[in-house]
Design an enzyme around this catalytic site. Structure first.
Site, short mmCIF file in Angstrom:
data_model
loop_
_atom_site.label_atom_id
_atom_site.label_comp_id
_atom_site.label_asym_id
_atom_site.label_seq_id
_atom_site.Cartn_x
_atom_site.Cartn_y
_atom_site.Cartn_z
N MET A 87 33.38 26.79 47.36
CA MET A 87 34.11 26.21 46.23
C MET A 87 35.39 25.54 46.75
O MET A 87 36.33 25.31 45.98
CB MET A 87 34.43 27.27 45.18
CG MET A 87 33.16 27.87 44.57
SD MET A 87 33.38 28.53 42.91
CE MET A 87 34.64 29.74 43.19
N GLU B 177 39.55 30.36 57.25
CA GLU B 177 38.81 30.62 58.49
C GLU B 177 37.44 31.26 58.24
O GLU B 177 36.51 31.06 59.02
CB GLU B 177 39.63 31.52 59.41
CG GLU B 177 40.45 30.79 60.44
CD GLU B 177 39.66 29.75 61.24
OE1 GLU B 177 38.64 30.10 61.86
OE2 GLU B 177 40.06 28.58 61.22
N HIS C 213 35.27 30.64 55.85
CA HIS C 213 34.29 29.56 55.63
C HIS C 213 33.98 28.85 56.94
O HIS C 213 32.83 28.55 57.25
CB HIS C 213 34.86 28.52 54.66
CG HIS C 213 35.15 29.01 53.28
ND1 HIS C 213 36.44 29.13 52.81
CD2 HIS C 213 34.34 29.40 52.27
CE1 HIS C 213 36.40 29.57 51.55
NE2 HIS C 213 35.14 29.75 51.21
N GLN D 112 30.42 29.93 36.71
CA GLN D 112 30.60 31.29 37.22
C GLN D 112 31.97 31.87 36.89
O GLN D 112 32.31 32.96 37.33
CB GLN D 112 30.31 31.35 38.72
CG GLN D 112 31.31 30.66 39.63
CD GLN D 112 30.83 30.63 41.07
OE1 GLN D 112 29.95 29.87 41.42
NE2 GLN D 112 31.41 31.46 41.92
O1 PAF Z 1 31.15 32.25 47.20
C1 PAF Z 1 31.43 31.17 46.63
O2 PAF Z 1 32.33 30.43 47.04
C2 PAF Z 1 30.63 30.74 45.42
O3 PAF Z 1 30.30 31.83 44.62
C3 PAF Z 1 29.38 29.91 45.78
C4 PAF Z 1 28.37 30.73 46.56
C5 PAF Z 1 29.79 28.69 46.58
C6 PAF Z 1 28.70 29.44 44.49
O4 PAF Z 1 29.54 28.66 43.71
#
Ligand code: PAF
EC number: 6.3.2.1
Length: 278
Positions: A31, A36, A38, A62
Site C-alpha cells: 500500500m 525496509e 517491503h 480493507q
Molecule cells: O499488507 C498490505 O500492505 C496490504 O494488506 C496488501 C497485501 C497490499 C493488500 O492491500
C-alpha cells in the site's frame, strides 16, 4: 523501472519483462509508504531469480469506516525511487476506479480465518484484503507473491485463498524487519509521536517475555495474562495477545510445534501488530 497505471500497459509491460512468459515474475503487493521490510521482499524475490513487480495501492475496502484510509501516508514518487533502487522492474499503480470499476460486484470472503483476532477487531478487513489480492494476482499474474511475516494472519488468509481458488501462484513469506530497538517495521510507525515511539518496543519485548515463560513451562493462560498486563502498564490498549496454531490460528492452551504468539495493541490512535514463533 517501468511505472504503469492502467491494465493494457500492465499487460504489455508484463509480456516484455517476462519475455512472453519465459522469465519468472514475482509480485510484492504493497500500500506504499514503503520501508525496509517491503524492500527486503523485493530483494528476496530478485535473489530467488524473479523479475520483480510491486503494486502500490491504498485499498479502500480493507479500511473500516473510522480507520485511517484518508490519512494513510501516500508518497508514490519516493516509493517508486526506493523500488527502482531495490531492483524492482515494474511498479503497478492502479486507480481506485481500475480496481473497483462501476458495477464491481465480486468479493472474496474467507470463512474462519478472517473473523478471528484481527478480523474480529476489524470486521470486513480480510474481505477487503483477500479481494484486492485476488484482483492484483489476476492483473499481474505472477509466479510468486511475497508478503511480510508481521501480518501473519493476512498471510494465512491469502494462503487459504490461493489454495481454495487453485491460484497458480507461490505465496512466499519474508521475515519481519525490525528497528534497532526491536519495533517491527510498519508504515504506520510514522504516526507515533516521540513519547509513544519510545514506548512502542515494549510490544516486541513482551512477546519475547511470554515466549520465554511458555518455554519454561508456565501455563499459557497465566503467561498471556501477564503479557497483557505488562502492555497495559506500558500505556498500550491491548486488542489481543494470543497463543495460536500458526496455520489455523486456533487458540492453543499450551505451545506445540506450530505455535505462534500474535498481538495487536494501540498506543494512542496507532495500532501496532507483532508476532513471534514459539
Ligand atoms: O499488507 C498490505 O500492505 C496490504 O494488506 C496488501 C497485501 C497490499 C493488500 O492491500
Amino acid at each position: 523501472m517501468q511505472i504503469v497505471r492502467n491494465v493494457p500497459d500492465l499487460r504489455a509491460a508484463r509480456a516484455a519483462l517476462t519475455d512472453g512468459g519465459r522469465a519468472r515474475l514475482a509480485l510484492v503487493p504493497t500500500m506504499g509508504a514503503l520501508h525496509e521490510g517491503h524492500l527486503s521482499l523485493v530483494r528476496a524475490a530478485r535473489e530467488a531469480g524473479h523479475v520483480v513487480a510491486a503494486s502500490i495501492f491504498v485499498n479502500p475496502t480493507q479500511f473500516g469506516p473510522n480507520e485511517d484510509f484518508t490519512r494513510y501516508p501516500r508518497d508514490p514518487e519516493r516509493d517508486c525511487a526506493l523500488l527502482a533502487e531495490a531492483g524492482c522492474a515494474l511498479a503497478w499503480l492502479p486507480e481506485v476506479s481500475t480496481m473497483y470499476p462501476p458495477g464491481d460486484a465480486t468479493s472474496v470472503e474467507v470463512a474462519g480465518l478472517s473473523v478471528v483476532l484481527e478480523g474480529a477487531v476489524r470486521p470486513g478487513h480480510y474481505r477487503g484484503v483477500a479481494t484486492v489480492v485476488v484482483k492484483l494476482l489476476g492483473q499481474v499474474r505472477p509466479d510468486a507473491a511475497y508478503f511480510g511475516e508481521k501480518d501473519w494472519q493476512q498471510v494465512q488468509v491469502i494462503r487459504r485463498v490461493a489454495a481454495d481458488l487453485f491460484l497458480p501462484v507461490e505465496i512466499v513469506v519474508g521475515p519481519t524487519l525490525r528497528e534497532k530497538d526491536g519495533l517491527a517495521m510498519s508504515s504506520r510507525n510514522r504516526y507515533l509521536d516521540p513519547a509513544d515511539r519510545a514506548r512502542a518496543p515494549l510490544l516486541h519485548q513482551v512477546l519475547h517475555r511470554v515466549r520465554a515463560a511458555l518455554r519454561d513451562g508456565e501455563p499459557a493462560a497465566a503467561a498471556l495474562a501477564a503479557g497483557r498486563r505488562a502492555l497495559a502498564e506500558g500505556g498500550f490498549i491491548v486488542d489481543y495477545l494470543e497463543l495460536v496454531d500458526a496455520g489455523t490460528l486456533a487458540p492453543l492452551t499450551a505451545p506445540d510445534d506450530g505455535a505462534r504468539l500474535l498481538a495487536a495493541a494501540r498506543l494512542g490512535t496507532t495500532r501496532l501488530l507483532d508476532t513471534v514463533a514459539v
